[in-house]
Write a protein that holds these residues in place. Structure first.
Motif, PDB file in Angstrom:
ATOM      1  N   ILE A 166       0.829  -1.207   0.000  1.00  0.00           N
ATOM      2  CA  ILE A 166       0.000   0.000   0.000  1.00  0.00           C
ATOM      3  C   ILE A 166       0.862   1.254   0.000  1.00  0.00           C
ATOM      4  N   THR A 167       1.989   1.205   0.718  1.00  0.00           N
ATOM      5  CA  THR A 167       2.896   2.355   0.735  1.00  0.00           C
ATOM      6  C   THR A 167       3.396   2.678  -0.665  1.00  0.00           C
ATOM      7  N   LYS A 168       3.699   1.651  -1.442  1.00  0.00           N
ATOM      8  CA  LYS A 168       4.238   1.863  -2.784  1.00  0.00           C
ATOM      9  C   LYS A 168       3.168   2.330  -3.771  1.00  0.00           C
ATOM     10  N   MET A 169       1.894   2.014  -3.480  1.00  0.00           N
ATOM     11  CA  MET A 169       0.828   2.326  -4.420  1.00  0.00           C
ATOM     12  C   MET A 169       0.238   3.714  -4.193  1.00  0.00           C
ATOM     13  N   ASN A 170       0.545   4.328  -3.045  1.00  0.00           N
ATOM     14  CA  ASN A 170       0.167   5.724  -2.829  1.00  0.00           C
ATOM     15  C   ASN A 170      -1.346   5.929  -2.899  1.00  0.00           C
ATOM     16  N   ILE A 171      -2.092   5.117  -2.139  1.00  0.00           N
ATOM     17  CA  ILE A 171      -3.545   5.214  -2.106  1.00  0.00           C
ATOM     18  C   ILE A 171      -3.948   6.306  -1.117  1.00  0.00           C
ATOM     19  N   PRO A 172      -4.838   7.214  -1.507  1.00  0.00           N
ATOM     20  CA  PRO A 172      -5.188   8.348  -0.629  1.00  0.00           C
ATOM     21  C   PRO A 172      -5.738   7.904   0.717  1.00  0.00           C
ATOM     22  N   PHE A 641       9.995  10.724 -10.313  1.00  0.00           N
ATOM     23  CA  PHE A 641      10.814   9.807 -11.095  1.00  0.00           C
ATOM     24  C   PHE A 641      10.145   8.432 -11.158  1.00  0.00           C
ATOM     25  N   GLY A 642       8.884   8.444 -11.531  1.00  0.00           N
ATOM     26  CA  GLY A 642       8.148   7.188 -11.611  1.00  0.00           C
ATOM     27  C   GLY A 642       7.985   6.566 -10.236  1.00  0.00           C
ATOM     28  N   GLN A 643       8.118   5.243 -10.166  1.00  0.00           N
ATOM     29  CA  GLN A 643       7.965   4.539  -8.903  1.00  0.00           C
ATOM     30  C   GLN A 643       9.242   4.553  -8.059  1.00  0.00           C
ATOM     31  N   TYR A 644      10.298   5.192  -8.558  1.00  0.00           N
ATOM     32  CA  TYR A 644      11.536   5.252  -7.784  1.00  0.00           C
ATOM     33  C   TYR A 644      11.416   6.204  -6.601  1.00  0.00           C
ATOM     34  N   VAL A 645      10.631   7.256  -6.769  1.00  0.00           N
ATOM     35  CA  VAL A 645      10.396   8.216  -5.688  1.00  0.00           C
ATOM     36  C   VAL A 645       8.887   8.443  -5.592  1.00  0.00           C
ATOM     37  N   VAL A 646       8.329   8.164  -4.436  1.00  0.00           N
ATOM     38  CA  VAL A 646       6.891   8.323  -4.217  1.00  0.00           C
ATOM     39  C   VAL A 646       6.685   9.230  -3.004  1.00  0.00           C
ATOM     40  N   LEU A 647       5.960  10.318  -3.194  1.00  0.00           N
ATOM     41  CA  LEU A 647       5.662  11.255  -2.114  1.00  0.00           C
ATOM     42  C   LEU A 647       4.153  11.317  -1.918  1.00  0.00           C
ATOM     43  N   ASN A 648       3.721  11.456  -0.673  1.00  0.00           N
ATOM     44  CA  ASN A 648       2.310  11.640  -0.394  1.00  0.00           C
ATOM     45  C   ASN A 648       2.146  12.602   0.774  1.00  0.00           C
ATOM     46  N   LEU A 649       1.323  13.615   0.567  1.00  0.00           N
ATOM     47  CA  LEU A 649       1.021  14.595   1.603  1.00  0.00           C
ATOM     48  C   LEU A 649      -0.492  14.651   1.771  1.00  0.00           C
ATOM     49  N   THR A 650      -0.955  14.527   3.004  1.00  0.00           N
ATOM     50  CA  THR A 650      -2.383  14.605   3.301  1.00  0.00           C
ATOM     51  C   THR A 650      -2.582  15.568   4.454  1.00  0.00           C
ATOM     52  N   GLY A 651      -3.532  16.466   4.297  1.00  0.00           N
ATOM     53  CA  GLY A 651      -3.852  17.404   5.360  1.00  0.00           C
ATOM     54  C   GLY A 651      -5.344  17.655   5.405  1.00  0.00           C
ATOM     55  N   SER A 673      -0.553  13.901   7.375  1.00  0.00           N
ATOM     56  CA  SER A 673       0.270  12.709   7.188  1.00  0.00           C
ATOM     57  C   SER A 673       1.227  12.975   6.035  1.00  0.00           C
ATOM     58  N   GLU A 674       2.506  12.595   6.227  1.00  0.00           N
ATOM     59  CA  GLU A 674       3.525  12.764   5.187  1.00  0.00           C
ATOM     60  C   GLU A 674       4.252  11.442   4.987  1.00  0.00           C
ATOM     61  N   MET A 675       4.508  11.112   3.732  1.00  0.00           N
ATOM     62  CA  MET A 675       5.217   9.874   3.425  1.00  0.00           C
ATOM     63  C   MET A 675       6.142  10.084   2.230  1.00  0.00           C
ATOM     64  N   ILE A 676       7.345   9.537   2.320  1.00  0.00           N
ATOM     65  CA  ILE A 676       8.258   9.496   1.188  1.00  0.00           C
ATOM     66  C   ILE A 676       8.819   8.093   1.095  1.00  0.00           C
ATOM     67  N   SER A 677       8.786   7.546  -0.111  1.00  0.00           N
ATOM     68  CA  SER A 677       9.311   6.199  -0.352  1.00  0.00           C
ATOM     69  C   SER A 677      10.299   6.258  -1.504  1.00  0.00           C
ATOM     70  N   LEU A 678      11.525   5.804  -1.253  1.00  0.00           N
ATOM     71  CA  LEU A 678      12.586   5.765  -2.260  1.00  0.00           C
ATOM     72  C   LEU A 678      12.858   4.304  -2.603  1.00  0.00           C
ATOM     73  N   ASN A 679      12.748   3.961  -3.883  1.00  0.00           N
ATOM     74  CA  ASN A 679      12.872   2.572  -4.310  1.00  0.00           C
ATOM     75  C   ASN A 679      13.888   2.476  -5.446  1.00  0.00           C
ATOM     76  N   TYR A 680      14.920   1.676  -5.231  1.00  0.00           N
ATOM     77  CA  TYR A 680      15.916   1.444  -6.279  1.00  0.00           C
ATOM     78  C   TYR A 680      16.208  -0.048  -6.324  1.00  0.00           C
ATOM     79  N   LYS A 681      15.864  -0.629  -7.469  1.00  0.00           N
ATOM     80  CA  LYS A 681      15.974  -2.077  -7.637  1.00  0.00           C
ATOM     81  C   LYS A 681      15.217  -2.765  -6.501  1.00  0.00           C
TER      82      LYS A 681
END
Length: 794
Positions: A166-172, A641-651, A673-681
């Motif tokens: 769910i973190t990677k899919m960035n669901i509101p 940068f596609g799925q390599y960097v995923v940011l989500n901000l909710t207020g 709520s704030e989330m940042i996910s960095l994915n490489y390989k």
């Protein structure tokens, strides 16, 4: 004077020439108009079959890409293996079909300028590892009643189970808690899980392997069939198997605290049958637990006493066991049978608070206070489900659930001064509840939509035995019946509609009290106008009933301390709840925006109140005048940068208005709520910071958690490992609550300095063998979570 005749006379050849030119011009214009219209509304369809067995390929992912591999649209094949994609513009495309265990199909559709049926496409079983198509653009489709999130290979590689996916899919509005391995909503609404429409628990989702997940369906406004308590529904569409099996473990162990959440699962497949089992356990002991309390008592004679507690370190312990055994039989073209036996044991052996208290008017006297609490709930259940497919795209479903809840709750409360006992309270409650739930549902699909009709009845019997300072037995019988009908589909090309109505009958009988008996209509309508495939504007309005809990209806009074009691009220009535939501959603290649405004109104809701009686302060319940909640929220997801960097901000901002018979309170709340996910390989780094929505109801304020996580995970095709750290940048974990009573207001905080910096090592291992197979969906979900026990704690 005669006017000169200026009418020109054409020769036959000239007339035919001009007429031909005009006709040719009009034909060209008409043809261009038709082509222009068709160019914006082309259709691509086809059918998928297993090349070896000639069986339909259900739940295969079908993606339409542009020639640069950017995402255009996507669907999954239905139970007949058919797929249809509408509203496609003319252009050059590539059709990519993937499913677990089969070779990827790729078909170039160059110069597409009219609708096309690609016919039957045969999929070959793969002898090598499947290479999934990478979806770089927005992989979200908006349907009339849900959003469909397609899983990319990058997302699969960065996740280790169905929950942290769910973190990677960035669901509101949804936040993954890596410490608890759970998913919560930032606005505190309940989340219902499903796997191929079969109701599931959190632990079942934890056992899912990301490479088996085709997509996740997100229902943010669940329909009538889900009931009034479902805030969100997450339905995982998963590939199943025909033979072989799978097994795995998921271990989470704290290296600096006593906190562990291991789990194990296994599945075995044979033809149309599947047997699965899972076990999850959790044990935790949190030290340094303390609480502060400031209580004010205003007596009838004008006196005002203020008492404060100074907390001393104590501890909280938690033990949980969840085991599940299930059998599934699926004939995709005929029927589905599912049987699940589940046993849950959740216990808090001790939640202890030790403190010194003093009265402001006599601060030199320090009173030793001990408030020890324990609880245990054992819940075995049996769930039987049957679905029969009928002719003409119809289905009939039956569900029967039996659950038993055995509860044991204990509390001891003492106050001593210089070795002399001032107050000594001891209470114990043994609860026994049997619940029977039956439901039948009929669905009929049409070209323009779907009609769902259903009837559900729950019959429960509850017996609670109170001992200690209170010696009494309560017996309650509850009967809830629910009849509903709902339509979902399109009324125009760009407008979706979901409309339905339900009828509820509630009856609760209790010894020495008048029965509670009510009938309610529950209408619901939702409209969504799609500006294009990327954005829509939605409006929903619903009206439903709320019923007092069995504990609120209890005729029991329990002492809290020397000045306070907690009492139920057998004379409570049901009440009406209305909710209206305006929502805007936009999804593009790099950004997702979701904004909503909500207004909720309750008429004569059951809310708490405090009254004075014979020198004591009684906490009880009554049907108050009204309760209102209005709020706005904005959630933005960004993928630079596609799925390599995923940011989500909710207020969000919420305004509460609680209007009681003797009080009126306003409260304003901001949450984020704030989330940042960095994915490489296969390496993933995630940071989550959350302060969820606080809750204000009646005269009670309850603060949500303020927590943050740092998570680092390495994912291999067969295993994953990593570390999670909770609250590394704060010194104390705390929870606040407050009561705004005129007679006995209270400010309460419990906290611990042994939670921050909790470091959890993670290791998961998955073993797979055999082939894949498809499993039809289940449509019903019935559970019982009532206990009917009145709690007398602070």
């Amino acid at each position: 004077m005669l006017k000169k005749n200026t009418t020109k006379t054409y020769q036959t050849a000239d007339y035919m020439n001009i007429t031909t030119k005009r006709s040719l011009f009009l034909s060209i214009v008409f043809t261009l108009c038709i082509l222009g219209a068709n160019a914006q509304n082309l259709r691509v369809s086809g059918n998928l079959k297993n090349a070896a067995t000639q069986q339909p390929m259900e739940y295969a992912t079908v993606v339409l890409q542009e020639t640069d591999s950017s995402f255009v649209t996507g669907v999954t094949s239905d139970q007949a293996g058919t797929f249809v994609m509408d509203k496609i513009s003319a252009g050059n495309y590539r059709l990519v079909v993937t499913t677990i265990g089969f070779d990827t199909l790729r078909v170039d559709l160059l110069g597409l300028n009219k609708s096309i049926d690609v016919g039957t496409m045969a999929m070959q079983e793969s002898t090598t590892k499947l290479s999934e198509v990478t979806v770089d653009g927005a992989s979200i489709l908006n349907k009339s009643d849900r959003k469909m999130y397609f899983v990319s290979e990058t997302q699969r590689s960065a996740a280790s189970n169905g929950l942290n996916l769910i973190t990677k899919m960035n669901i509101p509005r949804l936040v993954f808690n890596p410490l608890q391995n759970s998913v919560t909503s930032v606005d505190n609404k309940n989340i219902e899980f499903r796997i191929n429409d079969i109701p599931a628990q959190r632990d079942d989702i934890l056992a899912l392997q990301p490479k088996d997940i085709v997509r996740v369906e997100y229902i943010d406004n669940p329909g009538l069939k889900y009931g009034a308590d479902a805030g969100y529904v997450l339905n995982y569409i998963v590939q199943k198997r025909q033979s072989g099996g799978s097994a795995g473990i998921d271990l989470n162990h704290s290296v600096n605290r006593n906190f562990n959440t291991p789990s194990i699962f296994a599945k075995v497949h044979s033809g149309k049958s599947e047997v699965s089992a899972s076990y999850f356990t959790k044990w935790a002991k949190i030290g340094g637990l303390m609480r502060t309390n400031k209580e004010t008592f205003r007596f009838d004679d004008g006196r005002e006493w203020i008492r404060e507690e100074i907390g001393q370190p104590s501890e909280l312990s938690e033990i949980q066991h969840v085991s599940r055994l299930a059998y599934n039989y699926t004939d995709p073209d005929k029927r589905v049978f599912n049987a699940t036996v589940r046993y849950t044991n959740y216990a808090n052996p001790n939640m202890d608070f030790i403190s010194q208290s003093y009265w402001h008017h006599n601060s030199s006297q320090k009173i030793d206070m001990k408030d020890f609490n324990s609880s245990e709930n054992k819940t075995p259940s049996v769930d039987l489900y049957y679905q029969e497919k009928l002719k003409n795209d119809q289905a009939l479903m039956f569900n029967f659930v039996y659950s038993k809840r055995i509860s044991n709750i204990g509390r001891t409360y003492t106050e001593t001064l210089n070795g002399n006992t001032l107050t000594d309270i001891s209470t114990k409650v043994n609860g026994d509840r049997d619940a029977y739930i039956g439901e039948v549902m009929y669905e009929k699909n049409f070209k323009f939509g779907k009609v769902t009709n259903g009837f559900k009845h729950q019959q429960s019997y509850t017996k609670n035995t109170y001992s200690g300072d209170v010696n009494t037995v309560t017996n309650m019988v509850q009967a809830d019946s629910y009849l509903y009908s709902e339509f979902s589909g399109k009324i125009k090309d760009k407008t979706d509609v979901v409309a339905g109505i339900g009828l509820t009958r509630v009856q609760i009988n209790q010894e020495n009290a008048d029965p509670l008996k009510n009938y309610f209509f529950q209408p619901r309508i939702r409209l969504r106008y799609h500006f294009n495939e990327a954005s829509y504007l939605g409006l929903e309005s619903r009206l439903n009933n709320r019923t007092p809990s069995l504990s609120q209806l209890s005729s029991v009074c329990q002492p809290i301390d020397s000045l306070q009691k907690q009492c139920g009220n057998p004379n409570l009535k049901s009440w009406l709840n209305s909710q209206n939501t305006l929502e805007y959603s936009f999804s593009a290649k790099k950004i997702d925006i979701n904004a909503k405004a909500e207004y909720q109104y309750m008429h004569k809701p059951v809310m708490g109140e405090k009254i004075r009686e014979n020198g004591l302060f009684i906490s009880s319940y009554d049907n108050q005048k009204s309760w209102q909640r209005a709020g706005v929220e904005l959630s933005v997801g960004y993928r630079p940068f596609g799925q390599y960097v995923v940011l989500n901000l909710t207020g969000g901002y919420t305004h509460y208005l609680s209007n009681g018979n003797r009080y009126r309170h306003n409260y304003d709340d901001f949450y984020h709520s704030e989330m940042i996910s960095l994915n490489y390989k296969r390496l993933s780094f995630t940071f989550i910071n959350q302060h969820g929505q606080n809750w204000f109801f009646g005269e009670e304020f309850d603060a949500n958690e303020s927590i943050h996580f740092i998570d680092l995970t390495y994912t291999h095709p067969k295993f994953s490992t990593g570390i999670t750290v909770l609250n590394p940048f704060t010194k104390t974990y705390k929870r606040d609550s407050e009561n705004f009573s005129e007679f006995a207001p209270r400010q309460h905080t419990w906290y611990s300095n042994k939670v921050q910096g909790l470091a959890m090592l993670k290791f998961a291992y998955n073993l797979r063998w055999g082939e894949e197979y498809k499993s039809a969906r289940r449509r019903l979900n019935n559970t019982d979570s009532e206990s009917g026990i009145l709690s007398g704690g602070k």
